[in-house]
Structure formats: structure tokens, C-alpha cells
Motif scaffolding. Structure first.
Motif, short mmCIF file in Angstrom:
data_model
loop_
_atom_site.label_atom_id
_atom_site.label_comp_id
_atom_site.label_asym_id
_atom_site.label_seq_id
_atom_site.Cartn_x
_atom_site.Cartn_y
_atom_site.Cartn_z
N ASP A 220 0.85 -1.19 0.00
CA ASP A 220 0.00 0.00 0.00
C ASP A 220 0.88 1.24 0.00
N THR A 221 0.98 1.90 -1.15
CA THR A 221 1.82 3.09 -1.24
C THR A 221 1.14 4.32 -0.67
N TRP A 222 -0.16 4.23 -0.34
CA TRP A 222 -0.88 5.35 0.26
C TRP A 222 -1.09 5.15 1.75
N GLY A 223 -0.51 4.10 2.28
CA GLY A 223 -0.48 3.87 3.73
C GLY A 223 0.91 3.40 4.09
N PRO A 224 1.95 4.22 3.79
CA PRO A 224 3.33 3.74 3.83
C PRO A 224 4.02 3.77 5.19
N TRP A 225 3.45 4.47 6.16
CA TRP A 225 4.15 4.59 7.43
C TRP A 225 4.47 3.24 8.07
N PRO A 226 3.54 2.27 8.15
CA PRO A 226 3.88 0.98 8.78
C PRO A 226 5.06 0.28 8.11
N ASN A 227 5.15 0.38 6.77
CA ASN A 227 6.29 -0.25 6.09
C ASN A 227 7.59 0.45 6.47
N PHE A 228 7.57 1.77 6.48
CA PHE A 228 8.77 2.51 6.87
C PHE A 228 9.17 2.16 8.30
N TRP A 229 8.20 2.18 9.20
CA TRP A 229 8.51 1.92 10.60
C TRP A 229 9.09 0.52 10.80
N SER A 230 8.59 -0.47 10.06
CA SER A 230 9.12 -1.84 10.14
C SER A 230 10.57 -1.89 9.67
N LEU A 231 10.85 -1.28 8.52
CA LEU A 231 12.21 -1.29 7.98
C LEU A 231 13.17 -0.52 8.87
N TYR A 232 12.71 0.55 9.46
CA TYR A 232 13.54 1.35 10.36
C TYR A 232 13.84 0.60 11.65
N SER A 308 -1.02 -18.12 0.90
CA SER A 308 -0.57 -18.40 2.25
C SER A 308 0.11 -17.15 2.78
N ALA A 309 0.69 -17.24 3.94
CA ALA A 309 1.28 -16.05 4.55
C ALA A 309 2.36 -16.43 5.54
N GLY A 310 3.25 -15.50 5.77
CA GLY A 310 4.31 -15.67 6.76
C GLY A 310 4.65 -14.32 7.35
N GLN A 311 5.70 -14.28 8.11
CA GLN A 311 6.09 -13.04 8.76
C GLN A 311 6.62 -12.02 7.75
N PHE A 312 6.64 -10.75 8.17
CA PHE A 312 7.27 -9.69 7.40
C PHE A 312 8.70 -10.11 7.06
N PRO A 313 9.15 -9.92 5.82
CA PRO A 313 10.48 -10.41 5.42
C PRO A 313 11.60 -9.81 6.26
N ALA A 314 12.59 -10.64 6.56
CA ALA A 314 13.74 -10.20 7.35
C ALA A 314 14.78 -9.59 6.41
N LEU A 315 14.60 -8.31 6.12
CA LEU A 315 15.52 -7.63 5.21
C LEU A 315 16.79 -7.15 5.90
N PHE A 316 16.71 -7.02 7.24
CA PHE A 316 17.86 -6.55 8.00
C PHE A 316 18.16 -7.47 9.17
N GLY A 317 18.01 -8.76 8.94
CA GLY A 317 18.43 -9.75 9.93
C GLY A 317 17.40 -10.15 10.95
N ASN A 318 16.18 -9.66 10.86
CA ASN A 318 15.14 -10.03 11.82
C ASN A 318 13.77 -9.78 11.20
N HIS A 319 12.74 -10.26 11.86
CA HIS A 319 11.37 -10.16 11.33
C HIS A 319 10.55 -9.09 12.04
N ARG A 320 11.18 -8.09 12.60
CA ARG A 320 10.42 -7.04 13.28
C ARG A 320 9.44 -6.39 12.31
N THR A 321 8.24 -6.14 12.82
CA THR A 321 7.20 -5.56 11.98
C THR A 321 6.28 -4.69 12.81
N ARG A 322 5.84 -3.60 12.20
CA ARG A 322 4.96 -2.68 12.90
C ARG A 322 3.61 -3.33 13.15
N GLY A 323 3.11 -3.16 14.36
CA GLY A 323 1.80 -3.70 14.69
C GLY A 323 1.14 -2.92 15.80
N ASP A 324 -0.02 -3.38 16.19
CA ASP A 324 -0.79 -2.73 17.24
C ASP A 324 -1.61 -3.82 17.94
#
Length: 447
Positions: A220-232, A308-324
Motif C-alpha cells: 500500500d503506497t498510500w499507507g506507507p508509514w507501517p512499512n517505513f517503521w518496520s524497515l527502520y 498463504s502467509a508468513g512473517q514480514f520479510p527479514a531484510l535486515f536480519g530479523n522479522h520485526r514488523t509494525r503492529g498494534d
């Protein structure tokens, strides 16, 4: 621990976003509002009505989530004829939180409300929310040990409990089984193969794009904050808001923004994708992967796509992902009745013990660990395949303007969307985002 200080599309989305029209929400709200005894001529006698404990509940669930919640509430009512239960759905976002705050400020609120844990600080625990007695909670059968420690801690302010976690909803990675099978990216159990870091992941997206002829990844390019926060946060980046300033790691923020910019610049993900369009890209085979909230399970099931589905991809060595978290809280009341409070906590306990239905229908991960660890939950697919994501969830930075439906997410959309559209460089977007932070800090908290 903190200190106090769903839209016109061929796919139905159950994402926690307000729809463009009132029809579905109005129906859900009305159904919930009359979820008590409404059948003319077949209700209990007046004497029984007088003996029933009244319990009023406010929530923000619409779409698929709302339908599932209605079903659970109907089951609860059947099992609790001694409770005069009335639940009301209020429009997701600002309307809901305004209603909760105004009701609490006047001391005439619902007995219990379902809120996001990320919004607790803006609800001023101790002022607009009443604390929860752990002893009374234990009497209802709920104990801190039944929850993940880092999840429970989000509900504690200045040593007091102000909320009870109900679920974790977060970003996960969905995959189209047919597309990924043709790309040779599934293992013997039809699970997506693991990638090792950013470059390996980008190679996977290129292989998928060669099959789809469209994109590798839909997001979702119009709801990008969660993706940024996960990568950060995967890079251990932190963001701390003070009274009039903030601290942020510019290098890590730039790295996260460069990933977002690169995905669209290389055509691996769309430049523009909003709401249900993001899910449609995966369902229609225009993309093989999708990063979106776990609530999109219902939309994909309705579309009839094999996924199917799995965790947010580990692009920087872990699967941290924004959630609530959706959690239960007590909006302030001038004279909180002990019997009603006990009924509210018993309602919470019942909802937790029966939250398998919630996890199956909504895609959210139940917070109550006895359910998540059960054989019945293990049999749920793909829900059980990403349940570990709850252990890797990262929450919003602490600020009154942070959290789900908060100003931070809304105002950050501009500079982050510009990355996908290619109208700004990561350096330009970072400076704009930091300017937004400074502007937010100049606005006093409304409570």
C-alpha cells in the motif's frame, strides 16, 4: 512499560480503515446497537430484566471484523442471560476516539471499550481511562502469565494496568501460491523459501516479476508509514519524542526510505496502490507477494485465490514488523459500579477463552496464549504460520499524536508516498518528514 506524561473494489477488505460509504458500517453499528433483546414479544419478563446487570460496550469493528464480532457477541449473550448486553460500533478512527474521550471526560461513557493500545497515551490514563484491578481480573480468570510479556507491558502506565490485550494485528507477507510455484519459490510443503537479507529478497522479487509480467511485490503506497517503521526498526532505529524535540537515526531512516524508493523505481512494486487495490494485485496474479495487515485474510478468501502467509520479510536480519493491539479499556466513569465492572471483566475473560473464532475469522493473532498454543489454532492456515510475528511486533513511538488513526500516520503519508511515486529522493523525504515531526511537537496535546 509506558509512562503517562474498510470501499469500492471487487475485493472486500476487512482492513481497519474507514470505508467510503456508510452502508456497511451503518448496518453493523445498528446490529450491534440492538444486539440485546429486541425480538418483540419473546423477551424476558420485567422482573428478570430488573435483575440483569447492564453492560454497555463500544468498539470500532466494521467489515469482516464487525461481522465476526457480532457473531461472538451473539454467542456471549446466549450464554449470559443474566447480562443486559448492548454493544455499539462507532466509526473507525477519529470519530471513535473522539466519542470515547468525550464520554470519559463527562464521566458518562461505556462500561468497557475496545481501543488500540497505541492510542492509550492520547486517552490519558488516570484521566480519561480508569485503572483495572488485577485482583478482580484474576477472579475473572485472566492472568498476566497468559500473555506475551512485551505485549502486556504496553498496557501498563506508571505501574498501573489500563488495558487488557485482545489481539495483535500487524504486517505480514502474503504470497500467491500459483505464482510462487511457477517461479520455483516454494518448498516441498508449499511454503515460501527463506531469503537472506535485502539483496536476496530483491532477487526473489525479480524472479516473481518474470512470471507475473507485472510486479514482484504489492504494498500500500498510500499507507506507507507501517512499512517505513518496520524497515527502520529492523535496523534498531529508534524515534523518541521529547517536549519540544526528537531524536532519530538519520542513516537508518535513509536506508529504510531507499528500500521503499528502490522497490518502485525498479518496477518491483507499484508506484500507486491504495487500499483494496493492493490486495487485488495479489489475488489477480499481478504480484506474487504482498505486504499488508493480517486482516486481509478475509478479502483473499473471498477472492478465491490460493494463498498463504508468513512473517514480514527479514531484510535486515530479523522479522520485526509494525503492529498494534486491540485491547479492552475502561473509559472513565464518575461512579463505576463494582457489579458492572465484574461483569465487564467476565465478558473480557469469555472473549479471550473464545478468541479462536476471532483469530480464524479476522486473521488477527489472539493475545491469549492458551488459545494461540492450542491444537485448534495450530490447525488454522495460514494463521498458525505467522503467529510468531506477535513476538516480533514493534509498536509506535510514544507521543499523543502517534498510533493507529493518529496524526503521525496521516501526516507521514506525503513524504513517504513521494518515494514510491519517484517525485522525491530519500534525502528530500527525510527532511520533509523531520519537518512534520517538528510541527507536531509544536501542537499541545488535546488532553
Amino acid at each position: 512499560m509506558r509512562n503517562s506524561s474498510n470501499e469500492p473494489s471487487p475485493l472486500r477488505s476487512s482492513a481497519p480503515h474507514p470505508p467510503t460509504g456508510p452502508g456497511r458500517r451503518a448496518f453493523v453499528g445498528g446490529a450491534l446497537a440492538v444486539a440485546g433483546l429486541t425480538a418483540t414479544g419473546c423477551g424476558p419478563s420485567d422482573s428478570l430484566m430488573r435483575d440483569r446487570t447492564q453492560l454497555r460496550q463500544w468498539n470500532l469493528f466494521a467489515g469482516g471484523d464487525g461481522s465476526r464480532m457480532i457473531e461472538m457477541h451473539e454467542d456471549y449473550e446466549r450464554e449470559h442471560p443474566d447480562i443486559d448486553f448492548k454493544a455499539t460500533t462507532i466509526e473507525w478512527g477519529a470519530p471513535f476516539y473522539t466519542k470515547v474521550a468525550m464520554g470519559a471526560a463527562g464521566g458518562r461513557s461505556a462500561d468497557i471499550a475496545t481501543v488500540h493500545v497505541s492510542r492509550l497515551e492520547s486517552l490519558a490514563p488516570g484521566l480519561l481511562l480508569d485503572p483495572i484491578d488485577p485482583g478482580m481480573l484474576a477472579e475473572a480468570g485472566i492472568d498476566e502469565a497468559d500473555f506475551l510479556p512485551h505485549v502486556w507491558e504496553q498496557c501498563v502506565f506508571d505501574g498501573e494496568l489500563y488495558a487488557i490485550p485482545f489481539d495483535t494485528h500487524l504486517l505480514v507477507q502474503f504470497y500467491n501460491l500459483d505464482v510462487c510455484r511457477r517461479a520455483g519459490l516454494l518448498d516441498s510443503e508449499d511454503r515460501l523459501i527463506e531469503t537472506n537479507g535485502l539483496d536476496d529478497y530483491l532477487d526473489m522479487l525479480r524472479e516473481i516479476r518474470s512470471v507475473t509480467g507485472g510486479f514482484g511485490l504489492s504494498l500500500d503506497t498510500w499507507g506507507p508509514w507501517p512499512n517505513f517503521w518496520s524497515l527502520y526498526r529492523q535496523q534498531d532505529g529508534d524515534l523518541v519524542f521529547g517536549e519540544d524535540d526528537f531524536t532519530m537515526d538519520d542513516d537508518k531512516a535513509l536506508t529504510a526510505m531507499e528500500v521503499m524508493y528502490r522497490l518502485s523505481e525498479e518496477g518491483l512494486s507499484p508506484r500507486v496502490s491504495e487500499g483494496a487495490d493492493t490486495t487485488a494485485n495479489l489475488a489477480n496474479g499481478q504480484a506474487g507477494l504482498m505486504i499488508h495487515g493480517n486482516w486481509e485474510i478475509a478479502a483473499l478468501e473471498d477472492a478465491g485465490v490460493e494463498f498463504s502467509a508468513g512473517q514480514f520479510p527479514a531484510l535486515f536480519g530479523n522479522h520485526r514488523t509494525r503492529g498494534d493491539l486491540h485491547c479492552y479499556a475502561f473509559p472513565h466513569q464518575r461512579d463505576r459500579d463494582p457489579d458492572t465492572t465484574r461483569a465487564a471483566l467476565e465478558y473480557v475473560s469469555w472473549m479471550h477463552r473464545n478468541s479462536l473464532a476471532w483469530g480464524a475469522g479476522s486473521g488477527h493473532i489472539p493475545a491469549y496464549q492458551p488459545v494461540v498454543e492450542s491444537a485448534e489454532y495450530e490447525a488454522l492456515h495460514p494463521q498458525s504460520e505467522y503467529r510468531e510475528a506477535a513476538e516480533n511486533v514493534v509498536f509506535e513511538p510514544e507521543a499523543w499524536f502517534s498510533g493507529s488513526a493518529g496524526l503521525l500516520q496521516d501526516d507521514a503519508t506525503g513524504p513517504l508516498t513521494a518515494l514510491h511515486q519517484g517525485t522525491q529522493t530519500p534525502e528530500e523525504s527525510l527532511e520533509q518528514l523531520k519537518g512534520i515531526f517538528r510541527t507536531m511537537l509544536e501542537v499541545p496535546s488535546p488532553v
